[in-house]
Enzyme design. Structure first.
Site, short mmCIF file in Angstrom:
data_model
loop_
_atom_site.label_atom_id
_atom_site.label_comp_id
_atom_site.label_asym_id
_atom_site.label_seq_id
_atom_site.Cartn_x
_atom_site.Cartn_y
_atom_site.Cartn_z
N ASP A 1 -1.87 6.93 -0.41
CA ASP A 1 -2.04 5.62 -1.23
C ASP A 1 -0.94 5.50 -2.13
O ASP A 1 -0.69 6.43 -3.04
CB ASP A 1 -3.29 5.74 -1.92
CG ASP A 1 -3.74 4.60 -2.93
OD1 ASP A 1 -2.82 3.58 -2.72
OD2 ASP A 1 -4.36 4.80 -3.89
N LYS B 1 6.26 -0.86 -6.93
CA LYS B 1 5.52 -1.70 -5.97
C LYS B 1 5.47 -3.20 -6.03
O LYS B 1 5.44 -4.04 -5.05
CB LYS B 1 4.07 -1.21 -5.91
CG LYS B 1 3.16 -1.51 -4.64
CD LYS B 1 1.84 -0.86 -4.61
CE LYS B 1 0.90 -1.26 -3.75
NZ LYS B 1 -0.31 -0.52 -3.60
N GLU C 1 -5.51 -1.55 1.97
CA GLU C 1 -6.28 -0.69 1.11
C GLU C 1 -7.86 -0.93 1.24
O GLU C 1 -8.45 0.12 1.08
CB GLU C 1 -5.76 -0.95 -0.46
CG GLU C 1 -4.52 -0.34 -0.40
CD GLU C 1 -3.41 -0.66 -1.39
OE1 GLU C 1 -3.98 -1.43 -2.26
OE2 GLU C 1 -2.14 -0.27 -1.49
N ASP D 1 -10.79 -4.87 -4.81
CA ASP D 1 -10.03 -4.02 -5.24
C ASP D 1 -8.90 -4.49 -6.18
O ASP D 1 -8.15 -5.35 -5.90
CB ASP D 1 -9.00 -3.63 -3.76
CG ASP D 1 -8.04 -2.54 -3.97
OD1 ASP D 1 -7.89 -2.24 -5.31
OD2 ASP D 1 -7.59 -2.10 -2.95
#
Lengths: 204, 612
Positions: free
Chosen positions: B16, B78, B177, B199
């Site tokens: 992850d 990210k 994800e 999420d």
């Protein structure tokens, strides 16, 4: 058509080689690929069942330890499977696909010319949209009722198409496909009209 | 003889790669498990710092550098993956580091004397996770499944895959994800049903709706915002605190990277405390002055209301696209640290009319799911399969800058579409195709993916050439383009110019540059592997010494074995794995007769029907 297997040269009459079990390149015709009868009125449950069963056989996840060439066939096969399922489960997309395979030109023809019986409706719709954009709120109700009328028309077309699908399935008569294409053009035109009435909601 | 043969089938890890924290997990027999680092921590902060010597520091150590050397330290990288400078102007204002000139299509970060692209920074984080896994498992790790936000576009996915390659990892699959989270929950025990996964991470928001069918997880629709997350909450609190301080002290601290990062750390602590307490304090000391501010839950809720609200629109759109009503949703799964916020939980509960699952740690659930997917690819997890979708429509620009959609969003991947192209002018020898991703009508309003140049078309009258182009989105959500000349049936070359991101050549050069480190990493993994094997043989020998067979050996044999044990124990801490291996082999050799003796005893006792 029974080609020799790319891997062992054995007989590869089906998706997997009879001898070495290697995955073969996919058939590109959606009906052939899924092993479904060439019908317009398709059994949705059966289609879904085959989709899940074939996903369990062909998904690239199941080939990550196989030779590169087989991985490529798994990717290609899965793409065809997903494309086929997506196309055939939707009656309109399915009909367009069959028309195309049967050599009909399904380009956006006819969607620009107003069907004569709709001329008056289209004229009123344009008026109402213009009025609404100028701030005339009374036009909103007019658009709502136009939308309702168009939806009724679309439902009628869908019912008619159902009947014609079943008729084509019996004899695969080309004339029937011509009628279906006519209905599909009309349906597309009406769908565009419905989308235009949406501005009544957008400007809320 | 006591050497244990390890199944040398490559371990595939699940990673992850998060905005705030990153984790690595693996399938320990039948159960996914997060692998901690040497410090025992499961989460590696996604922070990278470059020392004045040009060395990279990753994780908790780097986080400390954030205060002392903010200009050399990157966090939340990210948010910059697969983006151009113009996309992230607002964010760059908040980051302490600077961007190099001339980085339109790929952002280049200036960190001390080094210039690094976001994929290279991510690669440093991945390399750390790889190292942690190798140390813990005692085997080289070269294959991985990496998760990405479901709503990531093609460029962001490519950038993630590039990061993996630069880190020396073969990325077997990019998994979304939310889908990974659904796998981790093992909801397949429920044979049929509809699941919503919400999420909300540090920097991204995703919502996915899945249908379960006998172990098949079929994503029906996905939606989200790649620029929405806990970072936005931090920034809002930070802004308030900076304004407060300016009015209290008459001093604007926003120009000091060190001050801002210290304050940010305090703000984050307060935010986290507010998930469990009804009020929390932001405390900040700077050059002898102190600032205190009490934030109540009520005030906090008011501050973040619109941020939470921004997640609800995509949820409704997603339900509409999936063609389900809230009543049809059987289970709701929460993922991401930001879902600990009570207001987020209640908003989700109200929207879906279901109490969300929170059994698994929301920080770990994605990594665990990635490990399950790694197991599926390695063949150790059976009867489970993910069918994911592409989050954005794929289109090509046609006349007038209009987009013609060829693969619609929420299509199950792999998905493909074919288009035939021709020339518009007599003698034209190439055709340029502009591919975009997005839902808007005009190409300029969509995300430019790449320009594909079909070169080397034989000169002929306009409209005569027929080049069939196949667009295929693979199971990673990444576009592949192939072209074929319909007249000759031959493959046609396609020259790709990505709009954002690195070219293949650039990635190759970066891999080349990182080979030195790869060698170091490889040595470290070999060393860890040798020690694991040494532990195993030492334990087996110690056990054998308690067996009757030990006494049956000659004094000389026993001395030789004891000597070999001592040598291996001495070699154990050597830095060269070959030294350890040599002693393992030696001990293995001299225990041969002992093992035989034990085998004979075992056989004869078995024949006599007595227990050894």
């Amino acid at each position: 058509m029974s080609l020799p297997c790319w891997n062992c040269g054995g007989c590869a009459a089906s998706r997997f080689c009879d001898a070495c079990k290697a995955l073969q390149p996919p058939a590109h015709d959606f009906y052939e690929f899924l092993g479904m009868p060439r019908q317009l009125a398709l059994d949705a449950k059966e289609l879904e069942k085959r989709f899940y069963a074939l996903s369990r056989q062909l998904h690239p996840d199941l080939f990550s330890r196989k030779p590169v060439r087989e991985q490529e066939y798994a990717l290609e096969s899965s793409a065809v499977l997903n494309d086929a399922y997506r196309t055939l489960k939707d009656p309109i997309a399915r009909a367009l696909y069959v028309l195309k395979r049967e050599g009909f030109d399904i380009a956006e023809q006819g969607t620009k010319d107003v069907p004569p019986e709709l001329l008056e409706e289209v004229f009123d719709l344009n008026m109402a949209i213009e009025e609404l954009s100028e701030g005339d709120e009374s036009a909103r109700a007019q658009l709502e009722s136009a939308r309702h009328r168009f939806e009724v028309m679309r439902n009628e077309i869908d019912d008619a198409l159902q009947g014609k699908f079943a008729e084509w399935d019996v004899a695969h008569d080309r004339g029937k496909l011509d009628e279906i294409r006519g209905q599909l053009n009309r349906r597309k035109y009406i769908t565009n009209l419905i989308a235009r009435t949406d501005i009544a909601h957008v400007s809320d | 003889m006591f050497q244990i043969e390890f199944d040398n089938q490559d371990t595939v890890v699940g990673i992850d790669l998060g905005t705030t924290n990153s984790l690595v997990a693996w399938m320990n027999l039948t159960k996914p498990e997060v692998i901690p680092g040497e410090d025992g921590e499961k989460m590696v902060p996604s922070v990278v710092s470059i020392t004045p010597e040009g060395e990279a520091i990753v994780g908790n150590d780097a986080r400390r550098e954030l205060i002392d050397h903010p200009a050399r330290t990157v966090y939340s990288v990210k948010r910059l993956m697969g983006r151009g400078v113009d996309d992230v102007q607002d964010e760059l204002k908040l980051f302490p580091f600077r961007v190099a000139e001339g980085s339109e299509s790929v952002i280049r970060l200036l960190l001390g004397e080094k210039t690094l692209t976001p994929p290279e920074v991510s690669a440093l984080i991945l390399r750390q996770l790889k190292k942690n896994a190798e140390a813990a498992l005692g085997t080289p790790v070269t294959k991985a499944v990496i998760t990405v936000p479901a709503y990531f576009n093609d460029a962001q996915r490519q950038a993630t895959r590039d990061a993996g390659r630069i880190a020396g990892l073969e990325v077997l699959r990019l998994v979304n994800e939310p889908t990974a989270a659904a796998l981790a929950y093992g909801l397949d025990k429920r044979r049929e049903g509809v699941i919503a996964v919400y999420d909300l991470g540090g920097g991204t928001f995703d919502i996915s709706i899945l249908k379960l069918h006998d172990g098949i997880f079929e994503v029906l629709a996905t939606n989200g915002d790649t620029h929405l997350g806990g970072d936005d909450i931090d920034n809002r609190l930070l802004k308030i605190a900076i304004e407060d301080i300016a009015s209290e002290w008459g001093e604007d601290i926003s120009h000091s990277g060190e001050a801002v990062q210290t304050l940010r750390a305090s703000v984050i602590r307060a935010k986290e405390a507010l998930s469990f307490e009804l009020s929390a304090k932001i405390e900040f000391s700077w050059h002898g002055k102190t600032y205190h501010r009490e934030i109540t839950r009520e005030l906090f809720d008011g501050l973040i209301k619109d941020i939470v609200g921004r997640t609800l629109g995509p949820c409704r759109d997603c339900m509409r696209d999936a063609n389900v009503t809230p009543e049809q949703i059987d289970e709701v799964v929460l993922v991401g640290g930001s879902t600990r916020i009570p207001m987020v939980r209640s908003a989700v509960e109200v929207l879906f009319r279901a109490r969300p699952h929170t059994e698994l740690n929301p920080d770990e659930v994605v990594a665990l799911g990635a490990a399950v997917q790694a197991g599926i690819l390695a063949g150790t997890v059976e009867n489970q399969l993910l069918l994911d979708v592409t989050p954005l429509s794929l289109g090509i620009e046609i006349y007038g800058g209009v987009v013609s959609k060829i693969i619609h969003r929420n299509s199950t991947i792999p998905a493909s579409a074919g288009e035939t192209f021709t020339t518009g002018v007599d003698g034209q020898t190439n055709v340029l195709i502009h591919v975009v991703q997005g839902e808007r009508e005009l190409a300029k309003d969509c995300r430019s993916l790449a320009r594909f140049d079909l070169k080397g078309i034989a000169p002929m009258p306009a409209g005569m050439a027929r080049i069939e182009v196949r667009f295929l989105i693979d199971a990673n959500g990444i576009l592949n383009v192939t072209a074929r000349d319909a007249r000759t049936g031959l493959e046609h070359s396609v020259d790709v110019k990505p709009s954002y991101g690195l070219t293949d050549e650039q990635v190759e050069a970066m891999i080349e540059a990182s080979i030195d480190h790869a060698e170091e990493d490889y040595q470290a993994a070999q060393l860890a592997g040798a020690r694991v094997d040494a532990d195993a043989i030492l334990a087996a020998t110690a056990k054998a010494q308690k067996n009757d067979a030990w006494l049956a050996l000659t004094d000389g044999d026993r001395r030789e074995i004891t000597d070999a044990i001592n040598r291996l124990q001495l070699a154990y801490h050597a830095q060269d794995h070959n030294v350890i291996r040599a002693q393992i082999d030696r001990l293995n050799e001299v225990t041969h007769s002992l093992a035989e003796q034990m085998m004979n005893t075992a056989v004869s006792s078995a024949l006599k029907g007595t227990k050894v």
